[in-house]
Write a protein that holds these residues in place. Structure first.
Motif, PDB file in Angstrom:
ATOM      1  N   ARG A   1      21.333  34.568  55.406  1.00 28.31           N
ATOM      2  CA  ARG A   1      21.366  35.192  54.076  1.00 28.31           C
ATOM      3  C   ARG A   1      21.940  34.194  53.094  1.00 28.31           C
ATOM      4  NH1 ARG A   1      25.817  33.552  53.397  1.00 28.31           N
ATOM      5  NH2 ARG A   1      27.826  34.511  53.932  1.00 28.31           N
ATOM      6  N   SER A   2      21.646  34.377  51.833  1.00 34.22           N
ATOM      7  CA  SER A   2      22.290  33.581  50.787  1.00 34.22           C
ATOM      8  C   SER A   2      23.151  34.509  49.941  1.00 34.22           C
ATOM      9  CB  SER A   2      21.247  32.883  49.908  1.00 34.22           C
ATOM     10  OG  SER A   2      20.480  33.824  49.175  1.00 34.22           O
ATOM     11  N   ILE A   3      24.271  33.975  49.475  1.00 31.29           N
ATOM     12  CA  ILE A   3      25.198  34.718  48.619  1.00 31.29           C
ATOM     13  C   ILE A   3      25.422  33.918  47.342  1.00 31.29           C
ATOM     14  CG2 ILE A   3      27.586  35.497  48.319  1.00 31.29           C
ATOM     15  CD1 ILE A   3      26.228  37.345  50.152  1.00 31.29           C
ATOM     16  N   ASP A   4      25.238  34.579  46.208  1.00 31.92           N
ATOM     17  CA  ASP A   4      25.555  33.980  44.914  1.00 31.92           C
ATOM     18  C   ASP A   4      26.215  35.041  44.052  1.00 31.92           C
ATOM     19  OD1 ASP A   4      24.169  31.229  44.964  1.00 31.92           O
ATOM     20  OD2 ASP A   4      22.546  32.577  45.576  1.00 31.92           O
ATOM     21  N   VAL A   5      26.844  34.607  42.984  1.00 33.82           N
ATOM     22  CA  VAL A   5      27.425  35.528  42.013  1.00 33.82           C
ATOM     23  C   VAL A   5      26.921  35.163  40.627  1.00 33.82           C
ATOM     24  CG1 VAL A   5      29.537  36.298  40.876  1.00 33.82           C
ATOM     25  CG2 VAL A   5      29.480  36.071  43.359  1.00 33.82           C
TER      26      VAL A   5
ATOM     27  N   GLY B   1      29.813  39.261  33.093  1.00 36.01           N
ATOM     28  CA  GLY B   1      29.616  40.173  34.204  1.00 36.01           C
ATOM     29  C   GLY B   1      29.994  39.572  35.537  1.00 36.01           C
ATOM     30  N   PHE B   2      29.741  40.339  36.580  1.00 34.72           N
ATOM     31  CA  PHE B   2      29.986  39.888  37.939  1.00 34.72           C
ATOM     32  C   PHE B   2      29.032  40.650  38.845  1.00 34.72           C
ATOM     33  CE2 PHE B   2      31.956  39.432  42.048  1.00 34.72           C
ATOM     34  CZ  PHE B   2      32.576  38.186  42.015  1.00 34.72           C
ATOM     35  N   ARG B   3      27.937  39.985  39.254  1.00 36.32           N
ATOM     36  CA  ARG B   3      26.950  40.610  40.132  1.00 36.32           C
ATOM     37  C   ARG B   3      26.825  39.785  41.408  1.00 36.32           C
ATOM     38  NH1 ARG B   3      21.229  41.710  37.549  1.00 36.32           N
ATOM     39  NH2 ARG B   3      21.284  39.431  37.344  1.00 36.32           N
TER      40      ARG B   3
ATOM     41  N   THR C   1      39.909  38.738  28.792  1.00 38.00           N
ATOM     42  CA  THR C   1      40.857  38.173  27.832  1.00 38.00           C
ATOM     43  C   THR C   1      42.261  38.208  28.418  1.00 38.00           C
ATOM     44  OG1 THR C   1      39.479  38.987  26.027  1.00 38.00           O
ATOM     45  CG2 THR C   1      41.741  38.375  25.494  1.00 38.00           C
ATOM     46  N   LEU C   2      42.602  39.322  29.032  1.00 39.73           N
ATOM     47  CA  LEU C   2      43.750  39.442  29.919  1.00 39.73           C
ATOM     48  C   LEU C   2      43.201  39.620  31.334  1.00 39.73           C
ATOM     49  CD1 LEU C   2      45.902  41.889  27.776  1.00 39.73           C
ATOM     50  CD2 LEU C   2      46.377  39.464  28.156  1.00 39.73           C
ATOM     51  N   PRO C   3      43.924  39.188  32.348  1.00 41.91           N
ATOM     52  CA  PRO C   3      43.370  39.277  33.703  1.00 41.91           C
ATOM     53  C   PRO C   3      42.980  40.688  34.108  1.00 41.91           C
ATOM     54  CG  PRO C   3      45.364  37.944  33.689  1.00 41.91           C
ATOM     55  CD  PRO C   3      45.256  38.558  32.331  1.00 41.91           C
ATOM     56  N   PHE C   4      43.641  41.680  33.504  1.00 40.97           N
ATOM     57  CA  PHE C   4      43.392  43.063  33.899  1.00 40.97           C
ATOM     58  C   PHE C   4      42.463  43.786  32.929  1.00 40.97           C
ATOM     59  CE2 PHE C   4      47.500  42.433  31.861  1.00 40.97           C
ATOM     60  CZ  PHE C   4      47.412  43.223  30.746  1.00 40.97           C
ATOM     61  N   SER C   5      41.837  43.068  31.982  1.00 43.65           N
ATOM     62  CA  SER C   5      40.830  43.684  31.125  1.00 43.65           C
ATOM     63  C   SER C   5      39.666  44.147  31.987  1.00 43.65           C
ATOM     64  CB  SER C   5      40.340  42.692  30.073  1.00 43.65           C
ATOM     65  OG  SER C   5      41.410  42.270  29.248  1.00 43.65           O
ATOM     66  N   VAL C   6      39.186  45.352  31.754  1.00 45.97           N
ATOM     67  CA  VAL C   6      38.186  45.911  32.672  1.00 45.97           C
ATOM     68  C   VAL C   6      36.754  45.632  32.234  1.00 45.97           C
ATOM     69  CG1 VAL C   6      39.757  47.718  33.429  1.00 45.97           C
ATOM     70  CG2 VAL C   6      38.177  48.181  31.545  1.00 45.97           C
ATOM     71  N   GLY C   7      36.551  45.235  30.996  1.00 43.29           N
ATOM     72  CA  GLY C   7      35.197  45.066  30.492  1.00 43.29           C
ATOM     73  C   GLY C   7      34.602  43.704  30.727  1.00 43.29           C
ATOM     74  N   GLU C   8      35.287  42.858  31.507  1.00 42.04           N
ATOM     75  CA  GLU C   8      34.800  41.507  31.746  1.00 42.04           C
ATOM     76  C   GLU C   8      35.313  41.037  33.103  1.00 42.04           C
ATOM     77  OE1 GLU C   8      34.742  37.191  29.368  1.00 42.04           O
ATOM     78  OE2 GLU C   8      35.817  38.921  28.574  1.00 42.04           O
ATOM     79  N   GLY C   9      34.479  40.362  33.861  1.00 45.32           N
ATOM     80  CA  GLY C   9      34.887  39.800  35.131  1.00 45.32           C
ATOM     81  C   GLY C   9      35.189  40.856  36.176  1.00 45.32           C
ATOM     82  N   VAL C  10      36.206  40.580  36.996  1.00 51.47           N
ATOM     83  CA  VAL C  10      36.616  41.451  38.099  1.00 51.47           C
ATOM     84  C   VAL C  10      37.861  42.217  37.670  1.00 51.47           C
ATOM     85  CG1 VAL C  10      37.486  41.502  40.461  1.00 51.47           C
ATOM     86  CG2 VAL C  10      35.646  39.926  39.843  1.00 51.47           C
ATOM     87  N   SER C  11      37.836  43.528  37.836  1.00 53.66           N
ATOM     88  CA  SER C  11      38.947  44.354  37.355  1.00 53.66           C
ATOM     89  C   SER C  11      39.499  45.232  38.465  1.00 53.66           C
ATOM     90  CB  SER C  11      38.471  45.246  36.201  1.00 53.66           C
ATOM     91  OG  SER C  11      37.535  46.205  36.666  1.00 53.66           O
ATOM     92  N   HIS C  12      40.679  45.787  38.193  1.00 52.14           N
ATOM     93  CA  HIS C  12      41.217  46.914  38.937  1.00 52.14           C
ATOM     94  C   HIS C  12      41.193  48.088  37.964  1.00 52.14           C
ATOM     95  CE1 HIS C  12      43.665  44.349  42.047  1.00 52.14           C
ATOM     96  NE2 HIS C  12      42.363  44.114  42.068  1.00 52.14           N
ATOM     97  N   TYR C  13      40.268  49.014  38.182  1.00 52.40           N
ATOM     98  CA  TYR C  13      40.067  50.082  37.195  1.00 52.40           C
ATOM     99  C   TYR C  13      40.742  51.373  37.651  1.00 52.40           C
ATOM    100  CZ  TYR C  13      37.955  53.712  34.376  1.00 52.40           C
ATOM    101  OH  TYR C  13      37.774  54.790  33.549  1.00 52.40           O
ATOM    102  N   TYR C  14      41.767  51.780  36.901  1.00 52.82           N
ATOM    103  CA  TYR C  14      42.436  53.052  37.143  1.00 52.82           C
ATOM    104  C   TYR C  14      42.456  53.905  35.878  1.00 52.82           C
ATOM    105  CZ  TYR C  14      43.960  51.075  41.576  1.00 52.82           C
ATOM    106  OH  TYR C  14      43.989  50.522  42.830  1.00 52.82           O
ATOM    107  N   GLY C  15      41.464  53.672  34.999  1.00 54.46           N
ATOM    108  CA  GLY C  15      41.371  54.506  33.804  1.00 54.46           C
ATOM    109  C   GLY C  15      41.205  55.954  34.189  1.00 54.46           C
ATOM    110  N   VAL C  16      40.144  56.255  34.966  1.00 54.13           N
ATOM    111  CA  VAL C  16      40.064  57.552  35.629  1.00 54.13           C
ATOM    112  C   VAL C  16      40.938  57.428  36.865  1.00 54.13           C
ATOM    113  CG1 VAL C  16      38.570  59.214  36.790  1.00 54.13           C
ATOM    114  CG2 VAL C  16      37.741  57.997  34.772  1.00 54.13           C
ATOM    115  N   GLY C  17      42.073  58.069  36.833  1.00 49.28           N
ATOM    116  CA  GLY C  17      43.068  57.883  37.882  1.00 49.28           C
ATOM    117  C   GLY C  17      44.442  57.755  37.272  1.00 49.28           C
ATOM    118  N   ALA C  18      45.181  56.721  37.634  1.00 46.46           N
ATOM    119  CA  ALA C  18      46.593  56.599  37.280  1.00 46.46           C
ATOM    120  C   ALA C  18      46.860  56.691  35.787  1.00 46.46           C
ATOM    121  CB  ALA C  18      47.144  55.283  37.827  1.00 46.46           C
TER     122      ALA C  18
END
Length: 798
Positions: free
Chosen positions: A259-263, A269-271, A433-450
């Motif tokens: 298999r091949s893996i790319d991002v 984004g991050f696909r 823009t900040l490491p924890f911004s959810v609209g870009e890159g890889v996030s930890h999303y707890y908007g719905v939640g904590a």
């Protein structure tokens, strides 16, 4: 395998419960083994191999110092040929980690609240057991991985591997091994064989006492490996035959897959691309199945990963606060078609990368971790660690303090040097823009939640890929509650319950409070008053609450038009019995949220989304490799009566998504979401069904314009029958004269592959029950959350 000190205490009934575990870090611990062994033959070596020692360990054999380990994540091989006797005594001392932690060392640039002692950053050990608030206080000390005595003859593989490569059309195996020759042996030739194809390899013997074996073998006719949601998982046996002056040596290289893996990181984004195809990655964050021993049995590991696959999870994340899983885990993921996001074990701390000794140990760890895992098709992403960038940024520090050469130089260099063909990510989360911004890159999303955001925040936040999300205190089934709470110890407020509810250190709330917030939002009841008056009803609503929250969120992320390409729930499984983050409890029993996720993760799926003034969106998803032809039908009910119905043909090409309009299916305006509010809604529930050309149900979803029915005294009229009965499984048909909401199927020790499901007025659905023949229940109990009960005797035709 002797096991950890905690495991030894448990085996000897000295660990009554994990809340009262001894502080194993506070003491030196000694292990002793007396054993007999035959003397090595001429030209033979004997090696003592420790796969993992937690954490500061010294080894003696027959009174001679033999080796030292300072990293629980690295193996310690020791050549004991000259030390071995016919009668032997092996001693291993595990030095007190607490004593070492309390020695004065340079201070970090910033502090974390995650762990109990800041100086843990100097030691290469797991943070499990050392994280107040959500990890049981069982600290790993001792030989947590196998210990073995090995005889080595002729040659020993020093480094390298057989690595499968694929560009999507051409599949090859690259061999690059360095072997050390024993007893004066010489390598005269080598052949690699994969899937019936063989090829000669090049031999380089210029280094004294060593030989390098290399070459590339094309494997025509081989097929690509896919995550199970997107295709098949062909694997091919690989062997290496090395001709030596002492005879031929055959090396079993296991199985390989191509298999091949790319991002794709374009436009923020991050696909993840597998074989060039974007894959919506969904799954959960892994936890060790046994936090006391830190190592599961083969059967337990297989059962847990099969369970994840059955939930249609196609990615598992091993987070930086846990431990590395061994080759058994990755072999199973290869077999089952589950991708792995692998964090390195660095989390939430400012690690002392400026110290030469520490830096060299971290680099050696990364190299060893990759060397043992790089050949597996399931390994998709390697990540520098967990929440290091986020922790520093949330403390208000400047950008240059967020990271270090560990993540920008050392770990990516190890990944590149390993040639693993995987993506590298500096941290989880990262990229905004900040490491924890959810609209870009890889996030930890707890908007719905904590963070108690409304359900529509899942769409508005613009999440791109979240490696941690939807952390809830998920209430387990009644049998699990009974297993850890004695009679009279009520859930939610008894200290034993509260001790196991996850919480962050500092805030004045825990994840019970988070769940209660959404229970009130969903059902319009006061959780506090409900707990006073009807604790069982409260627990039933709580189970469904977190399932609904997860299902609604993933429906938004998987719909057509969404820019989200991945979500991993925090956690897959609890550490101990209680209302933990896991969607599976510590006994391996599925919680309600597991069933909601199973439907939300299905490769062929239907979702209903509220599109505001545009009405009801009927979302269709086909992740599979073939097109799906069929019909979508939308039916509106008021009570038991159909008030409107419409149908349309639908064809969905492979690995695509599409949106249909609810009003378009009906052919007229019906205010399906009650957005215009021209009087009361015309219907109580909208039910969409997607069936293929043969009438097989592909997806069914329910939408309630005024919210799900909350009353326990509703008028669902349940009935059912057993349509198939076998020794280890049965099929039960559930029927209801009126709407039945979140029907719970209780089959005792047998489990249902679907549960907490809805039945349309006058409709029916089937569930598959399975388990051991000796545990087959006499009857199945059905309970609808909006009222209605039924008992079905488990006999054919009952």
């Amino acid at each position: 395998m002797p096991g950890t000190v905690a495991a030894a205490d448990r085996a000897a009934d000295r660990l009554p419960d994990m809340e009262r575990a001894e502080d194993y870090d506070a003491t030196d611990w000694w292990y002793r083994l007396r054993f007999e062994a035959a003397a090595p033959a001429a030209g033979e070596e004997t090696w003592l191999h420790f796969d993992g020692l937690a954490t500061l360990a010294d080894v003696w054999l027959n009174g001679e110092a033999a080796g030292t380990s300072v990293n629980m994540f690295r193996a310690l091989p020791i050549n004991v040929t000259s030390l071995l006797r016919s009668k032997n005594e092996l001693l291993v001392r595990f030095r007190s980690l607490r004593t070492e932690v309390e020695r004065r060392r340079p201070r970090a640039r910033w502090r974390t609240n995650l762990v109990e002692h800041q100086q843990l950053r100097w030691f290469r050990t797991t943070l499990l057991g050392r994280i107040p608030g959500w990890s049981p206080p069982v600290r790993a000390v001792g030989p947590w991985q196998p210990v073995r005595l090995e005889r080595r003859r002729v040659l020993d593989v020093v480094s390298g591997d057989l690595l499968p490569r694929s560009d999507g059309t051409r599949h090859v195996v690259e061999t690059d091994l360095t072997v050390r020759l024993i007893g004066g042996a010489r390598v005269t030739g080598a052949t690699v064989s994969v899937a019936g194809t063989s090829g000669r390899l090049d031999i380089d013997t210029r280094e004294m006492g060593h030989a390098r074996i290399s070459g590339t073998l094309a494997v025509p006719g081989a097929e690509a490996w896919w995550p199970h949601t997107h295709g098949s998982q062909p694997r091919y046996a690989a062997t290496l035959l090395v001709d030596t002056s002492e005879g031929a040596v055959e090396i079993d290289a296991g199985s390989v897959a191509f298999r091949s893996i790319d991002v794709d990181r374009s436009h923020g984004g991050f696909r993840v691309l597998v074989n060039g195809v974007p894959v919506f990655c969904r799954g959960a964050c892994w936890t060790p199945l046994d936090i006391v021993a830190l190592r599961a049995t083969d059967d337990a590991l297989r059962a847990a990963l099969v369970q994840a696959r059955d939930a249609h999870m196609n990615m598992i994340r091993i987070g930086g606060t846990m431990t590395y899983e061994d080759s058994r885990f990755f072999e199973l993921c290869d077999e089952l078609g589950i991708l792995v996001w692998q964090d390195f074990m660095f989390a939430n701390m400012d690690y002392p990368v400026g110290d030469d000794t520490w830096r060299a140990e971290a680099a050696a760890e990364a190299t060893a971790v990759l060397a043992a895992r790089r050949r597996f098709a399931s390994l998709a992403v390697c990540c520098g660690g967990s929440e290091v960038e986020q922790q520093a940024a949330m403390l208000g520090l400047e950008r240059d303090a967020w990271t270090s050469p560990l993540y920008s130089l050392i770990l990516p260099a190890a990944c590149a040097g390993a040639g693993a063909g995987v993506a590298y990510v500096s941290n989880s989360p990262t990229g905004g823009t900040l490491p924890f911004s959810v609209g870009e890159g890889v996030s930890h999303y707890y908007g719905v939640g904590a963070y108690l955001r409304p359900f529509d925040d899942a769409r508005r936040a613009g999440v791109r890929f979240t490696t941690e999300t939807l952390g809830f205190a998920n209430v387990p089934e009644p049998s699990t509650i009974e297993a850890f709470l004695a009679p009279g110890q009520s859930p939610t407020h008894h200290p034993r319950w509260k001790a196991r509810v996850p919480r962050d250190i500092g805030p004045g709330w825990d994840f019970d409070d988070v769940r209660d917030h959404y229970l009130a939002q969903l059902f319009g009841v006061d959780p506090l008053r409900l707990r006073y008056s009807d604790i069982e009803r409260y627990l039933a609503l709580s189970r469904v609450t977190t399932g609904e929250a997860m299902a609604r969120t993933f429906a938004e992320w998987r719909r057509e038009g969404s820019n989200c390409w991945g979500g991993l729930v925090w956690f897959n499984r609890d550490f101990w019995p209680g209302a933990g983050w896991g969607v599976v409890d510590s006994f391996g029993h599925r919680k309600a949220a597991w069933y909601y996720l199973r439907r939300a993760f299905a490769p062929i799926a239907l979702f209903l989304t509220d599109e505001g003034l545009d009405g009801l969106g009927v979302q269709l998803v086909n992740d599979g490799p073939t097109a799906v032809d069929g019909d979508v039908e939308l039916t509106l009910y008021r009570g038991a009566r159909i008030v409107a119905q419409g149908r349309s043909a639908a064809r969905l090409e492979p690995r695509t998504r599409a949106t249909l309009s609810g009003d378009g299916l009906l052919g007229r305006f019906s205010d399906l979401t009650h957005a215009y509010r021209f009087g009361p809604p015309s219907h109580d529930v909208a039910v969409a069904e997607w069936r293929d050309a043969q009438g097989l149900l592909l997806g069914r979803e329910f939408f309630f314009p005024q919210g799900p029915p909350a009353g326990g005294d509703g008028d669902a009229v349940l009935s059912g029958a057993v349509t198939e009965l076998h020794d280890t499984h049965a099929v039960v048909e559930i029927r209801s004269e009126r709407l039945a909401y979140a029907v719970r199927v209780d089959a005792g020790r047998w489990e249902s592959l679907d549960n907490y499901l809805c039945v349309a007025p006058g409709g029916s659905t089937q569930v598959l029950l399975s388990g051991e023949e000796s545990q087959r229940p006499a009857a199945v109990e059905l309970t609808a959350l909006n009222g209605g009960r039924c008992r079905i005797t488990l006999a054919a035709g009952a």
